[in-house]
Design an enzyme around this catalytic site. Sequence first.
Site, PDB file in Angstrom:
ATOM      1  N   SER A 206       0.841  -1.192   0.000  1.00 40.82           N
ATOM      2  CA  SER A 206       0.000   0.000   0.000  1.00 40.82           C
ATOM      3  C   SER A 206       0.886   1.255   0.000  1.00 40.82           C
ATOM      4  CB  SER A 206      -0.965  -0.060   1.189  1.00 40.82           C
ATOM      5  OG  SER A 206      -2.053   0.795   0.964  1.00 40.82           O
ATOM      6  N   LYS A 210       4.375   1.950  -2.275  1.00 41.19           N
ATOM      7  CA  LYS A 210       4.907   3.113  -2.982  1.00 41.19           C
ATOM      8  C   LYS A 210       6.327   3.373  -2.458  1.00 41.19           C
ATOM      9  CE  LYS A 210       0.390   5.481  -2.231  1.00 41.19           C
ATOM     10  NZ  LYS A 210      -0.526   4.805  -3.113  1.00 41.19           N
ATOM     11  N   HIS A 341      -7.027  -6.091   0.766  1.00 42.27           N
ATOM     12  CA  HIS A 341      -5.830  -5.305   0.478  1.00 42.27           C
ATOM     13  C   HIS A 341      -4.650  -5.818   1.319  1.00 42.27           C
ATOM     14  CE1 HIS A 341      -3.590  -1.881  -0.808  1.00 42.27           C
ATOM     15  NE2 HIS A 341      -3.782  -1.125   0.243  1.00 42.27           N
TER      16      HIS A 341
END
Length: 393
Positions: A206, A210, A341
């Site tokens: 998540s 990044k 997720h």
Amino acid sequence: MRFSSITALALASLATAQEVSPTPTGCTVDPEATYAKSAKLPDPFLLADGKRLATKDEWACKRAEIRDQIQRYELGPKPAKPTVSATASGGKINIVSSEGGKSASFSVSIKLPSGGAAPYPAVIAFEGTSIPVPAGVATITFPNHEVAADDPRGKGKFYDLYGSSHSAGALIAWAWGVSRVVDALEQLGADATKIDAKRLAVTGCSRNGKGALIAGAFDDRIALVLPQEGGSGGPGCWRIVADIKKNGTKTEDATQIINGDSWFAKAFTTYAPDTTVLPYDHHMLMALVAPRGLLVIENSGIDYLGPISTYGCSVAARLVYESLGAKDAMGISQASHGNSHCQMPSSQNSEVAAFFNKFLLGQSSVATDVVKTDGKFTWWADQWIGWTAPKLS
Ligand SMILES: *[C@@H]1O[C@H](CO)[C@@H](O)[C@H](O)[C@H]1NC(C)=O
């Protein structure tokens, strides 16, 4: 930019382990360069002065240009290495960074594997792993939010050292922190840490996905980069995600991202509303990792992550790998697992294992040629890619 005196240095520099590989002689970055707007993904083989790349040496110059652009427009500057001192004890390494009479410290914890033999390869994990780490690979847990907070801006060890108004956003501050971890491992040596600093991976999911991608893109000592579900701001391209949003699907685009956490530099506020002004997009961020190992692990089941954006952007990045003769060093694995997720489904296990085996465990013959998605979209390459990939000599 001139190439009259370019030597073979560039190629050699990609293979040697330095945080920032030196650029070839005669290769300069022009901070005053202006760029035409581009609705499509910018050509990663075109230098600011209009010259199209033909050689791997010239790619090393382009890399320097991309590094500069992404920091200037989007992330803020990653400071050069400060004075670093480190101590290892009790499964932890304490890292003290000092500069200009100030210092700041943070610790990482190290979990050694039960199998294999020291010195071990290791994965630096942003706040822990959510991918399967093979036996024989150590895990180094990196406390990225201690280095730079999501919110408020300017809080954390990075800003204690460089000042709370430093223009770096949290993502590049995290990347700076990862580089200090690598410095510490190098300085202490394998006898003290039991870690092989030449066999390091970085991962996170998540926002931390990044972060892991950016850490790997901006430190050439990291052998393998495993961003997981990073979405926009990670492997997603700004232009594609803007189009998804325009088409009516809720997704995290640049304008939204800069109004949330302090991940990006304040400077990005200027460009976020119209990312067609950017001379790069995140296919070029990913290309900074080349020819090192990169596996983009994404979830096609969450619109918010912009599945067609992370897929298409990765396909574009892989063309750079291909040009460098390193196509198999970059993989794309996108699987739908609904809203879970950061809970990687077992259908992605084999590619994660393959990349670890090849890039950290020395199994050079393992197949890593993977480009897969089950995304319910059609990728129109011609809409986004208006250039062809040369074979760089
Ligand atoms: C948005 O819709 C247009 C028109 O249907 C289509 O051509 C384009 O590919 C879509 N964009 C994305 C990112 O799916």
